[in-house]
Motif scaffolding. Structure first.
Motif, PDB file in Angstrom:
ATOM      1  N   PRO A 173     150.720  -5.315  68.723  1.00  0.00           N
ATOM      2  CA  PRO A 173     151.481  -6.325  68.003  1.00  0.00           C
ATOM      3  C   PRO A 173     150.603  -7.459  67.466  1.00  0.00           C
ATOM      4  N   ALA A 174     151.061  -8.042  66.357  1.00  0.00           N
ATOM      5  CA  ALA A 174     150.508  -9.303  65.879  1.00  0.00           C
ATOM      6  C   ALA A 174     151.338 -10.435  66.465  1.00  0.00           C
ATOM      7  N   PRO A 175     150.738 -11.599  66.695  1.00  0.00           N
ATOM      8  CA  PRO A 175     151.503 -12.707  67.273  1.00  0.00           C
ATOM      9  C   PRO A 175     152.537 -13.256  66.298  1.00  0.00           C
ATOM     10  N   GLY A 176     153.763 -13.443  66.800  1.00  0.00           N
ATOM     11  CA  GLY A 176     154.812 -14.026  65.962  1.00  0.00           C
ATOM     12  C   GLY A 176     154.495 -15.443  65.540  1.00  0.00           C
ATOM     13  N   ARG A 177     153.562 -16.104  66.233  1.00  0.00           N
ATOM     14  CA  ARG A 177     153.178 -17.482  65.878  1.00  0.00           C
ATOM     15  C   ARG A 177     152.534 -17.553  64.496  1.00  0.00           C
ATOM     16  N   THR A 178     152.011 -16.413  64.007  1.00  0.00           N
ATOM     17  CA  THR A 178     151.374 -16.452  62.684  1.00  0.00           C
ATOM     18  C   THR A 178     152.378 -16.753  61.580  1.00  0.00           C
ATOM     19  N   LEU A 179     153.669 -16.509  61.812  1.00  0.00           N
ATOM     20  CA  LEU A 179     154.642 -16.593  60.722  1.00  0.00           C
ATOM     21  C   LEU A 179     155.083 -18.017  60.446  1.00  0.00           C
ATOM     22  N   THR A 180     155.130 -18.853  61.483  1.00  0.00           N
ATOM     23  CA  THR A 180     155.688 -20.216  61.393  1.00  0.00           C
ATOM     24  C   THR A 180     156.953 -20.168  60.535  1.00  0.00           C
ATOM     25  N   ASP A 181     156.925 -20.677  59.300  1.00  0.00           N
ATOM     26  CA  ASP A 181     158.142 -20.678  58.475  1.00  0.00           C
ATOM     27  C   ASP A 181     157.979 -19.811  57.233  1.00  0.00           C
ATOM     28  N   SER A 182     157.175 -18.766  57.325  1.00  0.00           N
ATOM     29  CA  SER A 182     156.833 -17.983  56.139  1.00  0.00           C
ATOM     30  C   SER A 182     157.101 -16.497  56.327  1.00  0.00           C
ATOM     31  N   LEU A 183     158.120 -15.980  55.642  1.00  0.00           N
ATOM     32  CA  LEU A 183     158.325 -14.531  55.610  1.00  0.00           C
ATOM     33  C   LEU A 183     157.269 -13.857  54.746  1.00  0.00           C
ATOM     34  N   GLY A 184     156.681 -14.612  53.817  1.00  0.00           N
ATOM     35  CA  GLY A 184     155.597 -14.060  53.007  1.00  0.00           C
ATOM     36  C   GLY A 184     154.412 -13.646  53.864  1.00  0.00           C
ATOM     37  N   THR A 185     154.127 -14.421  54.915  1.00  0.00           N
ATOM     38  CA  THR A 185     153.046 -14.054  55.829  1.00  0.00           C
ATOM     39  C   THR A 185     153.354 -12.733  56.518  1.00  0.00           C
ATOM     40  N   LEU A 186     154.602 -12.548  56.892  1.00  0.00           N
ATOM     41  CA  LEU A 186     155.006 -11.295  57.519  1.00  0.00           C
ATOM     42  C   LEU A 186     154.798 -10.121  56.559  1.00  0.00           C
ATOM     43  N   ARG A 187     155.200 -10.289  55.314  1.00  0.00           N
ATOM     44  CA  ARG A 187     155.028  -9.203  54.346  1.00  0.00           C
ATOM     45  C   ARG A 187     153.547  -8.914  54.098  1.00  0.00           C
ATOM     46  N   ALA A 188     152.718  -9.961  54.114  1.00  0.00           N
ATOM     47  CA  ALA A 188     151.274  -9.755  53.941  1.00  0.00           C
ATOM     48  C   ALA A 188     150.692  -8.986  55.122  1.00  0.00           C
ATOM     49  N   LEU A 189     151.122  -9.310  56.343  1.00  0.00           N
ATOM     50  CA  LEU A 189     150.656  -8.570  57.512  1.00  0.00           C
ATOM     51  C   LEU A 189     151.078  -7.108  57.432  1.00  0.00           C
ATOM     52  N   HIS A 190     152.290  -6.879  56.982  1.00  0.00           N
ATOM     53  CA  HIS A 190     152.759  -5.496  56.820  1.00  0.00           C
ATOM     54  C   HIS A 190     151.896  -4.747  55.813  1.00  0.00           C
ATOM     55  N   ALA A 191     151.554  -5.406  54.716  1.00  0.00           N
ATOM     56  CA  ALA A 191     150.713  -4.768  53.707  1.00  0.00           C
ATOM     57  C   ALA A 191     149.331  -4.428  54.248  1.00  0.00           C
ATOM     58  N   LEU A 192     148.858  -5.185  55.232  1.00  0.00           N
ATOM     59  CA  LEU A 192     147.554  -4.928  55.845  1.00  0.00           C
ATOM     60  C   LEU A 192     147.620  -3.855  56.939  1.00  0.00           C
ATOM     61  N   GLY A 193     148.809  -3.351  57.211  1.00  0.00           N
ATOM     62  CA  GLY A 193     148.943  -2.263  58.168  1.00  0.00           C
ATOM     63  C   GLY A 193     149.587  -2.617  59.486  1.00  0.00           C
ATOM     64  N   VAL A 194     149.973  -3.864  59.701  1.00  0.00           N
ATOM     65  CA  VAL A 194     150.582  -4.265  60.972  1.00  0.00           C
ATOM     66  C   VAL A 194     151.951  -3.597  61.119  1.00  0.00           C
ATOM     67  N   ARG A 195     152.194  -3.012  62.302  1.00  0.00           N
ATOM     68  CA  ARG A 195     153.450  -2.299  62.520  1.00  0.00           C
ATOM     69  C   ARG A 195     154.218  -2.774  63.746  1.00  0.00           C
ATOM     70  N   SER A 196     153.780  -3.849  64.388  1.00  0.00           N
ATOM     71  CA  SER A 196     154.613  -4.489  65.407  1.00  0.00           C
ATOM     72  C   SER A 196     154.229  -5.960  65.511  1.00  0.00           C
ATOM     73  N   VAL A 197     155.218  -6.771  65.872  1.00  0.00           N
ATOM     74  CA  VAL A 197     155.054  -8.223  65.983  1.00  0.00           C
ATOM     75  C   VAL A 197     155.671  -8.673  67.296  1.00  0.00           C
TER      76      VAL A 197
END
Length: 381
Positions: A173-197
């Motif tokens: 998993p990637a840490p949920g703290r990376t998202l703060t108030d940004s769903l865009g950050t989540l989509r960027a992590l997904h594009a980089l291959g992240v598959r759990s948070v």
């Protein structure tokens, strides 16, 4: 008569079983690891000597793992490699760490979630930078060993890697703290291959889901990114399991009913996972399970009894330096055959063991992908 009574070993399984038989003739000797199905000669590796009284069970464990290898929910090797560059070669056994390709092969690991969590800074910029460094380390590791590791983004990739004799490598998993108030950050992590948070420690989930937290859960479902509840308290875990339309998982934990520990989960959470079709992956850390292989098996028995056989998996949390204290026989990634042999001796059926090692993890991924396809018809980014 069940299909397991007619169980016929493919060539790879016969190779694994014969290797185990050789070991039983000479317990002090090491042999070849069980090869992954479809591999044309998996990396040779030492296999742990069989425990006294379990020769038949070890043969059966080797045969089963050759067809249904281990999908392990957590390995922290990426952080260890970043902190200890002298461990940069995982082609050969290294005394300072408990994970390398030979021992993964010996343990019949066919899929691995490589943790992106770090003990780094809490600030937004710091945690984002650390997470990106972890992703880069994971991708570099996979590129360095193309004959053994294969980047996996979905359940089909997991099956394909197994059929080609590779270890399917998921990022998370990637840490949920990376998202703060940004769903865009989540989509960027997904594009980089992240598959759990992992939501633990994130402001949007710390005291229960905030309004933004509910949006995060919906977007995770839309992207087929798994939610890893490791480290969340019971109330938050139950809430998120109920809010998510896709199954959730806990990648490395144990039963609090057997061993009170802050990282272990209550029966209430196990029942919530059962209702949500989720997955509880049991760790091998002695502090959470006890200091014997028998104690780890006790935790697996308890999770299966409460959450059901379709909701139990393995998440040893190997990869630490120095290695975390673990029970004898489960001190590194080569120990899985011993554990499967113990469970066979306890009366676990081979179909239930195939759920434990491989099928439950693959099912959770497939269910998340099905939920995502449905959500994408209804909801844009």
């Amino acid at each position: 008569m069940s299909r397991w009574q007619h169980f016929s070993l493919p060539a790879a399984a016969e190779t694994g079983a014969n290797a185990m038989a050789d070991l039983q003739d000479d317990p002090a000797h090491v042999g070849s690891a069980p090869a992954a199905p479809g591999s044309a000669g998996a990396d040779p590796a030492p296999v742990p000597a069989p425990a006294a009284g379990l020769p038949g069970a070890l043969d059966r464990a080797a045969a089963l793992l050759a067809v249904h290898p281990v999908a392990d929910g957590c390995n922290t090797l990426l952080w260890t490699l970043r902190q200890s560059p002298y461990h940069d070669n995982i082609d050969t056994p290294e005394g300072g760490v408990d994970t390398d390709i030979p021992r993964l092969r010996a343990g019949a690991v066919g899929a691995q979630f490589w943790s992106l969590l770090t003990p780094g800074p809490d600030g937004r910029d710091g945690v984002v930078a650390e997470t990106l460094e972890q992703i880069d380390a994971a991708q570099s590791l996979i590129r360095r060993y193309p004959d053994s590791l294969s980047l996996a983004l979905c359940a089909d990739d997991m099956a394909d890697a197994r059929n080609r004799g590779r270890i399917a490598s998921f990022l998370g998993p990637a840490p949920g703290r990376t998202l703060t108030d940004s769903l865009g950050t989540l989509r960027a992590l997904h594009a980089l291959g992240v598959r759990s948070v992992a939501p633990a420690g994130a402001a949007w989930a710390e005291q229960g889901l905030t309004a933004f937290g509910h949006e995060v859960v919906r977007e995770l479902n839309r992207l087929a990114v798994l939610i890893d509840l490791t480290g969340c308290d019971d109330a938050v875990s139950v809430q998120i399991a109920g809010a998510s339309k896709a199954p959730v998982l806990i990648s490395h934990t144990a039963a609090a009913a057997l061993t009170p520990h802050p990282g272990n989960v209550s029966d209430e959470v196990l029942l919530a996972l059962r209702a949500a079709g989720g997955l509880c992956m049991v760790t091998f850390a002695s502090a959470q399970t006890g200091d014997s292989l028998h104690a780890v098996a006790d935790h697996l028995d308890h999770v299966r009894a409460v959450a059901g056989p379709h909701c139990v998996g393995l998440g040893a949390a190997f990869g630490t330096d120095p290695p975390t204290p673990r029970p004898a026989g489960l001190t590194d990634a080569s120990g899985y055959p011993r554990l499967i042999a113990e469970l066979l001796d306890r009366g676990w059926t081979e179909p239930d063991l195939s759920l434990l090692t491989w099928d439950n993890a693959q099912r959770v991924l497939r269910d998340a992908e099905f939920t995502a396809r449905a959500a994408q018809h209804r909801r844009g980014a």
